[in-house]
Design an enzyme around this catalytic site. Structure first.
Site, PDB file in Angstrom:
ATOM      1  N   ARG A 105       0.880  -1.169   0.000  1.00  0.00           N
ATOM      2  CA  ARG A 105       0.000   0.000   0.000  1.00  0.00           C
ATOM      3  C   ARG A 105       0.914   1.215   0.000  1.00  0.00           C
ATOM      4  O   ARG A 105       1.701   1.406   0.930  1.00  0.00           O
ATOM      5  CB  ARG A 105      -0.925   0.001   1.215  1.00  0.00           C
ATOM      6  CG  ARG A 105      -1.636   1.339   1.386  1.00  0.00           C
ATOM      7  CD  ARG A 105      -2.720   1.331   2.418  1.00  0.00           C
ATOM      8  NE  ARG A 105      -3.886   0.609   1.936  1.00  0.00           N
ATOM      9  CZ  ARG A 105      -5.098   0.735   2.470  1.00  0.00           C
ATOM     10  NH1 ARG A 105      -5.303   1.545   3.497  1.00  0.00           N
ATOM     11  NH2 ARG A 105      -6.112   0.048   1.985  1.00  0.00           N
ATOM     12  N   HIS A 132      -7.616   0.836  -6.295  1.00  0.00           N
ATOM     13  CA  HIS A 132      -7.769  -0.021  -5.118  1.00  0.00           C
ATOM     14  C   HIS A 132      -8.478  -1.311  -5.559  1.00  0.00           C
ATOM     15  O   HIS A 132      -9.637  -1.543  -5.228  1.00  0.00           O
ATOM     16  CB  HIS A 132      -8.584   0.724  -4.057  1.00  0.00           C
ATOM     17  CG  HIS A 132      -8.504   0.141  -2.678  1.00  0.00           C
ATOM     18  ND1 HIS A 132      -7.728  -0.954  -2.364  1.00  0.00           N
ATOM     19  CD2 HIS A 132      -9.136   0.500  -1.523  1.00  0.00           C
ATOM     20  CE1 HIS A 132      -7.876  -1.238  -1.081  1.00  0.00           C
ATOM     21  NE2 HIS A 132      -8.716  -0.373  -0.553  1.00  0.00           N
ATOM     22  N   GLN A 135     -10.247  -3.907  -3.112  1.00  0.00           N
ATOM     23  CA  GLN A 135     -11.518  -3.404  -2.610  1.00  0.00           C
ATOM     24  C   GLN A 135     -12.642  -3.694  -3.598  1.00  0.00           C
ATOM     25  O   GLN A 135     -13.705  -4.194  -3.228  1.00  0.00           O
ATOM     26  CB  GLN A 135     -11.418  -1.883  -2.382  1.00  0.00           C
ATOM     27  CG  GLN A 135     -12.712  -1.260  -1.901  1.00  0.00           C
ATOM     28  CD  GLN A 135     -13.082  -1.759  -0.514  1.00  0.00           C
ATOM     29  OE1 GLN A 135     -12.282  -1.698   0.391  1.00  0.00           O
ATOM     30  NE2 GLN A 135     -14.301  -2.259  -0.352  1.00  0.00           N
ATOM     31  N   ASP A 223     -17.413   7.279  -1.482  1.00  0.00           N
ATOM     32  CA  ASP A 223     -16.188   7.138  -0.695  1.00  0.00           C
ATOM     33  C   ASP A 223     -15.912   8.491  -0.056  1.00  0.00           C
ATOM     34  O   ASP A 223     -16.570   9.491  -0.375  1.00  0.00           O
ATOM     35  CB  ASP A 223     -15.026   6.693  -1.613  1.00  0.00           C
ATOM     36  CG  ASP A 223     -13.747   6.335  -0.851  1.00  0.00           C
ATOM     37  OD1 ASP A 223     -13.808   6.166   0.389  1.00  0.00           O
ATOM     38  OD2 ASP A 223     -12.685   6.245  -1.497  1.00  0.00           O
ATOM     39  N   CYS A 262     -16.369   1.715   0.761  1.00  0.00           N
ATOM     40  CA  CYS A 262     -15.217   0.864   1.100  1.00  0.00           C
ATOM     41  C   CYS A 262     -14.810   0.990   2.565  1.00  0.00           C
ATOM     42  O   CYS A 262     -14.134   0.111   3.088  1.00  0.00           O
ATOM     43  CB  CYS A 262     -14.046   1.203   0.200  1.00  0.00           C
ATOM     44  SG  CYS A 262     -13.391   2.875   0.416  1.00  0.00           S
ATOM     45  N   ARG A 290     -13.678  -8.391   1.921  1.00  0.00           N
ATOM     46  CA  ARG A 290     -12.255  -8.149   1.681  1.00  0.00           C
ATOM     47  C   ARG A 290     -11.461  -9.416   2.006  1.00  0.00           C
ATOM     48  O   ARG A 290     -10.550  -9.809   1.286  1.00  0.00           O
ATOM     49  CB  ARG A 290     -11.740  -6.977   2.537  1.00  0.00           C
ATOM     50  CG  ARG A 290     -12.309  -5.611   2.170  1.00  0.00           C
ATOM     51  CD  ARG A 290     -11.842  -5.152   0.795  1.00  0.00           C
ATOM     52  NE  ARG A 290     -10.398  -5.117   0.689  1.00  0.00           N
ATOM     53  CZ  ARG A 290      -9.602  -4.129   1.130  1.00  0.00           C
ATOM     54  NH1 ARG A 290     -10.140  -3.071   1.674  1.00  0.00           N
ATOM     55  NH2 ARG A 290      -8.286  -4.185   0.983  1.00  0.00           N
TER      56      ARG A 290
HETATM   57  N1   CP Z   1     -11.221  -0.033   2.601  1.00  0.00           N
HETATM   58  C1   CP Z   1      -9.942  -0.124   3.013  1.00  0.00           C
HETATM   59  O1   CP Z   1      -9.032  -0.393   2.231  1.00  0.00           O
HETATM   60  O2   CP Z   1      -9.757   0.075   4.342  1.00  0.00           O
HETATM   61  P1   CP Z   1      -8.372   0.243   5.115  1.00  0.00           P
HETATM   62  O3   CP Z   1      -7.794   1.572   4.695  1.00  0.00           O
HETATM   63  O4   CP Z   1      -8.746   0.204   6.554  1.00  0.00           O
HETATM   64  O5   CP Z   1      -7.447  -0.875   4.722  1.00  0.00           O
HETATM   65  N1  NVA Z   2     -10.081   6.738  -1.217  1.00  0.00           N
HETATM   66  C1  NVA Z   2      -9.646   6.340   0.091  1.00  0.00           C
HETATM   67  C2  NVA Z   2      -9.830   4.876   0.275  1.00  0.00           C
HETATM   68  C3  NVA Z   2      -9.429   4.354   1.627  1.00  0.00           C
HETATM   69  C4  NVA Z   2      -9.584   2.868   1.748  1.00  0.00           C
HETATM   70  C5  NVA Z   2      -8.206   6.740   0.304  1.00  0.00           C
HETATM   71  O1  NVA Z   2      -7.390   6.546  -0.603  1.00  0.00           O
HETATM   72  O2  NVA Z   2      -7.877   7.270   1.371  1.00  0.00           O
END
Ligand code: CP
Ligand code: NVA
Length: 303
Positions: A105, A132, A135, A223, A262, A290
């Site tokens: 990540r 993502h 997700q 989101d 998400c 997930r």
């Molecule tokens: N939706 C998601 O990816 O959550 P986290 O940021 O908690 O991993």
């Molecule tokens: N769009 C959000 C998703 C978090 C899971 C971010 O990137 O922060």
């Protein structure tokens, strides 16, 4: 040696592969093991690199790997030499000598691509500023559990055209459903991504008004307005306020439409408490999936 099976983005895989992953995910969720082995990843190790925070991704990958019989090593920028300037390429080469699969990540998608280019083991995208995909695999799985096959159905996105929206665009093309996105002018998805969807024959449209996107939709998704790394919070709150998903907006969707997000969510911002905590919300199933979707991804990556 065969090239590693990376899971980098939904657009980089074909529909049959994506469907195969979701079929495995569903089987593992039911408690069946597709090849009859209850611990198919016994002796395998997943390294996870987090350069941004996470709750769901961190826990669901760790638990999923353990349930498949494997092990996990969690790394962050601050507790590894990555934080002191060791290159992603060298990190990829070294980790490939220790572990069987790497999840990352990170903010910059080029770091993901660099990792994949230099790793000799599969690399999984656990979120970048671009996309993502884990997700949205879970989201497609969740939609289908609630509403049946997603092909030909209508999904509406109301809000920021961000990384999660980008993976929804990839999914709309690969899984052949209609996606209508409503985003304010400065916060739409990248034009090149919409051009790609069109060139691929996808049914993906960008509109200005949330009501237009949501009319008759089978699923409404949103989101956060301020993603990790965004610095223009005040502008985002002002321009995204008309895209909040509330009960009046949900009333424009089809009967039986589900709401998805998400998570993490900000009640009263992108979604009201009445919607996210209401009867049409599928967010807890979505969060659970997930785990199952990523078990399917891990099983596919590791053959
Ligand atoms: N939706 C998601 O990816 O959550 P986290 O940021 O908690 O991993
Ligand atoms: N769009 C959000 C998703 C978090 C899971 C971010 O990137 O922060």
């Amino acid at each position: 040696m065969d090239a590693p099976r990376h899971f980098l983005d939904i657009d980089r895989l074909d529909e049959a592969t994506l469907r195969h992953i979701l079929d495995w995910a569903a089987a593992l969720k039911r408690g069946d093991s597709p090849d009859g082995d209850a611990r198919p990843l016994a002796g395998r190790t997943l390294a996870m690199i987090f350069e941004k925070p996470s709750t769901r991704t961190r826990v669901s990958f760790e638990v999923g790997m353990q349930q498949l019989g494997g092990h996990v090593v969690v790394l962050s920028e601050t507790n590894t030499q990555l934080g002191r300037g060791e290159t992603v390429a060298d990190t990829a080469r070294v980790l490939s000598r220790y572990v069987d699969v790497i999840m990352i990540r990170t903010d910059d998608p080029e770091r993901l691509d660099e990792l994949a280019a230099h790793a000799t083991v599969p690399v999984i995208n656990g979120l970048t500023d671009r996309s993502h995909p884990c997700q949205v695999m879970a989201d497609v799985m969740t939609f289908e559990e609630h509403r049946g096959p997603i092909a030909g159905r209508v999904v509406a996105w109301s809000g920021d055209g961000n990384n999660v929206a980008a993976s929804w665009i990839h999914a709309a093309v690969r899984f052949r459903f209609t996606l209508r996105l409503a985003c304010p002018e400065p916060f739409g998805p990248p034009p090149a991504l919409l051009d790609w969807a069109k060139a691929e024959g996808g049914d993906v449209t960008l509109v200005r008004h949330a009501a237009e996107a949501v009319a008759g939709a089978d699923c409404v998704v949103t989101d956060v307005w301020v993603s990790m790394g965004n610095e223009d919070a005040e502008t985002r709150h002002r321009l995204l306020a008309p895209y909040r998903v509330d009960e009046a907006l949900m009333a424009r969707a089809a009967d039986g439409a589900v709401f998805m997000h998400c998570l993490p969510a900000h009640r009263g911002e992108e979604v009201t408490g009445a919607v996210i905590d209401g009867p049409r919300s599928a967010v807890w199933d979505e969060a659970e999936n997930r785990l199952h979707a990523q078990k399917g991804i891990l099983a596919w990556c590791l053959g």
